[in-house]
Design an enzyme around this catalytic site. Sequence first.
Site, PDB file in Angstrom:
ATOM      1  N   ARG A 249       9.975   2.930 -16.239  1.00 30.09           N
ATOM      2  CA  ARG A 249      11.668   2.399 -16.445  1.00 30.09           C
ATOM      3  C   ARG A 249      12.340   2.470 -17.286  1.00 30.09           C
ATOM      4  O   ARG A 249      14.202   2.462 -17.895  1.00 30.09           O
ATOM      5  CB  ARG A 249      12.068   2.165 -14.991  1.00 30.09           C
ATOM      6  CG  ARG A 249      13.063   2.075 -14.568  1.00 30.09           C
ATOM      7  CD  ARG A 249      13.367   1.918 -13.099  1.00 30.09           C
ATOM      8  NE  ARG A 249      14.607   1.420 -12.986  1.00 30.09           N
ATOM      9  CZ  ARG A 249      15.410   0.239 -12.745  1.00 30.09           C
ATOM     10  NH1 ARG A 249      13.764  -0.067 -12.946  1.00 30.09           N
ATOM     11  NH2 ARG A 249      16.430   0.148 -12.413  1.00 30.09           N
TER      12      ARG A 249
ATOM     13  N   SER B  63      16.085   4.886 -11.763  1.00 29.21           N
ATOM     14  CA  SER B  63      16.249   3.759 -10.519  1.00 29.21           C
ATOM     15  C   SER B  63      14.302   4.027 -10.407  1.00 29.21           C
ATOM     16  O   SER B  63      13.947   4.878 -10.459  1.00 29.21           O
ATOM     17  CB  SER B  63      16.783   4.085  -9.300  1.00 29.21           C
ATOM     18  OG  SER B  63      16.192   4.862  -8.431  1.00 29.21           O
TER      19      SER B  63
ATOM     20  N   SER C  49      12.051   7.854   2.777  1.00 33.48           N
ATOM     21  CA  SER C  49      13.120   6.474   3.208  1.00 33.48           C
ATOM     22  C   SER C  49      12.537   5.020   2.675  1.00 33.48           C
ATOM     23  O   SER C  49      11.193   4.907   2.905  1.00 33.48           O
ATOM     24  CB  SER C  49      12.838   5.728   4.888  1.00 33.48           C
ATOM     25  OG  SER C  49      12.880   4.836   5.289  1.00 33.48           O
ATOM     26  N   ASN C  50      13.336   4.090   1.677  1.00 30.52           N
ATOM     27  CA  ASN C  50      13.259   3.449   1.182  1.00 30.52           C
ATOM     28  C   ASN C  50      13.836   1.979   1.574  1.00 30.52           C
ATOM     29  O   ASN C  50      15.652   1.849   1.607  1.00 30.52           O
ATOM     30  CB  ASN C  50      13.468   3.442  -0.300  1.00 30.52           C
ATOM     31  CG  ASN C  50      13.144   2.420  -2.000  1.00 30.52           C
ATOM     32  OD1 ASN C  50      12.982   1.311  -0.654  1.00 30.52           O
ATOM     33  ND2 ASN C  50      12.674   3.113  -2.677  1.00 30.52           N
TER      34      ASN C  50
ATOM     35  N   GLY D 123       8.511   0.431   0.239  1.00 32.95           N
ATOM     36  CA  GLY D 123       8.547  -0.961   0.363  1.00 32.95           C
ATOM     37  C   GLY D 123       8.954  -1.576  -0.841  1.00 32.95           C
ATOM     38  O   GLY D 123       8.700  -0.940  -2.347  1.00 32.95           O
TER      39      GLY D 123
ATOM     40  N   HIS E 111       0.096  15.192  12.823  1.00 34.64           N
ATOM     41  CA  HIS E 111      -1.238  15.566  12.479  1.00 34.64           C
ATOM     42  C   HIS E 111      -1.750  16.784  13.156  1.00 34.64           C
ATOM     43  O   HIS E 111      -3.178  17.165  12.887  1.00 34.64           O
ATOM     44  CB  HIS E 111      -2.154  14.319  13.687  1.00 34.64           C
ATOM     45  CG  HIS E 111      -3.731  13.925  13.214  1.00 34.64           C
ATOM     46  ND1 HIS E 111      -4.675  15.076  12.219  1.00 34.64           N
ATOM     47  CD2 HIS E 111      -4.365  13.125  13.120  1.00 34.64           C
ATOM     48  CE1 HIS E 111      -5.786  14.485  12.404  1.00 34.64           C
ATOM     49  NE2 HIS E 111      -5.837  13.797  12.885  1.00 34.64           N
TER      50      HIS E 111
ATOM     51  N   ASP F 217      -4.140  16.816   8.168  1.00 29.09           N
ATOM     52  CA  ASP F 217      -5.340  16.396   8.974  1.00 29.09           C
ATOM     53  C   ASP F 217      -5.795  15.039   7.649  1.00 29.09           C
ATOM     54  O   ASP F 217      -5.053  14.807   6.873  1.00 29.09           O
ATOM     55  CB  ASP F 217      -6.506  16.875   8.525  1.00 29.09           C
ATOM     56  CG  ASP F 217      -6.701  18.306   9.468  1.00 29.09           C
ATOM     57  OD1 ASP F 217      -5.859  17.912  10.566  1.00 29.09           O
ATOM     58  OD2 ASP F 217      -6.978  19.343   8.386  1.00 29.09           O
TER      59      ASP F 217
END
Length: 547
Positions: free
Chosen positions: A365, A377, A468-469, A493, A520, A524
């Site tokens: 980066r 980013s 989702s960050n 995270g 599920h 799997d």
Amino acid sequence: MAEVITMPRLSDTMIEGKVAKWHKKVGDEIKEGDIIAEIETDKAVQDFESEVEGTLLYVGVAEGAQAPVDGVLAVIGAKGEDVTALISSQGRVVLGEKAEFASRGEKKEVREEPHSAEIGLTVTEIPEGVEVVNMPRLSDTMAEGKVAKWHKKVGDEIKEGDIIAEIETDKAVQDFESEYQGFLLYQGVAEGSSVPVDAVLAVIGPEGTDVSFIASGGRNSPAGGIPKKESQNFAVRSSQNIQEQAVNEDLIERIAISPLARKMAQERGIALTSLRGSGENGRIIKKDIESYKGTVFSESDSAVPAEKVSVAAKAPAVTPLSETTETPNSQMRLVIAKRLSESKFTAPHYYLMVEINMDKAMEAREEMNALPDTKVSFNDMIVKACAVALRKHPQVNSSWRTDKIVHHGDINIGVAVAVPDGLVVPVLKNADFLNYNQISAQVKDMAARAKTKALKANEMEGSTFSISNLGMFGIEVFTSIVNQPNSAILSVGTIVEKPIVKEGQIVVGNTMKVSLACDHRVIDGATGAEFLQTVRTYLEQPLTLLL
């Protein structure tokens, strides 16, 4: 004999279709193989070819309108053939939309009403020139809409293109423009209230027309009365000051201003009456607020009531410790609650977590951002890694249906963005074909517009995988609920500097934890684990993305 053409099912997930464009009009001759219309589905716009020959006698769906699969799309038959009885027997067209048919060489307009049983209306009860406007469907998931604000009140003159209301959907607040001219005769939804899609929103027609039959037979309580010429008088006020205030209030309500500009003016304490709009037809827009140099108002200004005229910025009220307050749920919050509950309680979730060494990703980066006009980013790198990994693991890029699993050919990644009312998920279409700069530019653009409710409905549809960050908030690890119809969502995270073991030695390294929530029914455990391993490889060895 005339043939009824119904809305075709052009995809496995298609429930309804939209007529994007008519290529033929009523009275035109149709040959077998002619393209008569362009049909927009949940996935694409496709040409619709006629399988029969004859004359187009009837159009059952207006251009730009939607109809369910197997609904009446058109009627083709012999020139001059009377198809009135055939149309009546085949179903009805949404109230307020116009359907054309040709009979005995003449063009007529007919209206048919799917809601007639519910609101008690018949064709003969709609006076000449009166248009019934329904709550529009502004997104593919929209079941009902909320009138966030009325820009016109009963009795106001309406011109084609005028913004009559702001409609709040499950995803955004959008201006609703009138397609008709006349006077606003009736409001079917009170400001702040919600009604289902296709419910009566308003009635527009000639001034003074009596449309009280809608109020008496309607499903919704009117927000305004049906105006009659003889009763359009202002109530006598007890003082001249109150009369002047009412005039000021009426003037402010009539000011043409975008929702964002109104909010900015309120926050900055700028009187709307002191602004000049530079937008279309003098509409006040964002840049007019930003460039304003005049006087602002506070609650202490007595010349103009702050809560009415200037809608000035006010300090938030302090809530006593003993007081409990309530906030009505927005339409977005209600839909978020409904959809996430359905996902959590219908899709069996499981979670996989890995820790990724981000040292080489950080180096890559830094090198990329040293290039001119480049600003990548970590989130952009994660999007790219997931997009390429999905191409290798197509089962993760799939959706559950009751009787089958749909494997999506396109890779469209939804990126969760927090907004004041909740959460929206703009979609990067064909993300596996985008480079870092393209991903970065699109994410920044859509995230910025999401926060001002300026995203278009089609920019939030069609995702096949979501990310989702919460790393920017310092969250190390968390899990998310699958955003159906997706079958997986990656939760990202923050990057943490800490001791790690490398080649038998304890060294300082940078790691990031991610978790994958899977449905599920579709994915799997081994399939999800293999996908996550591929994502980790791409981030720990960024050059592998180029192979």
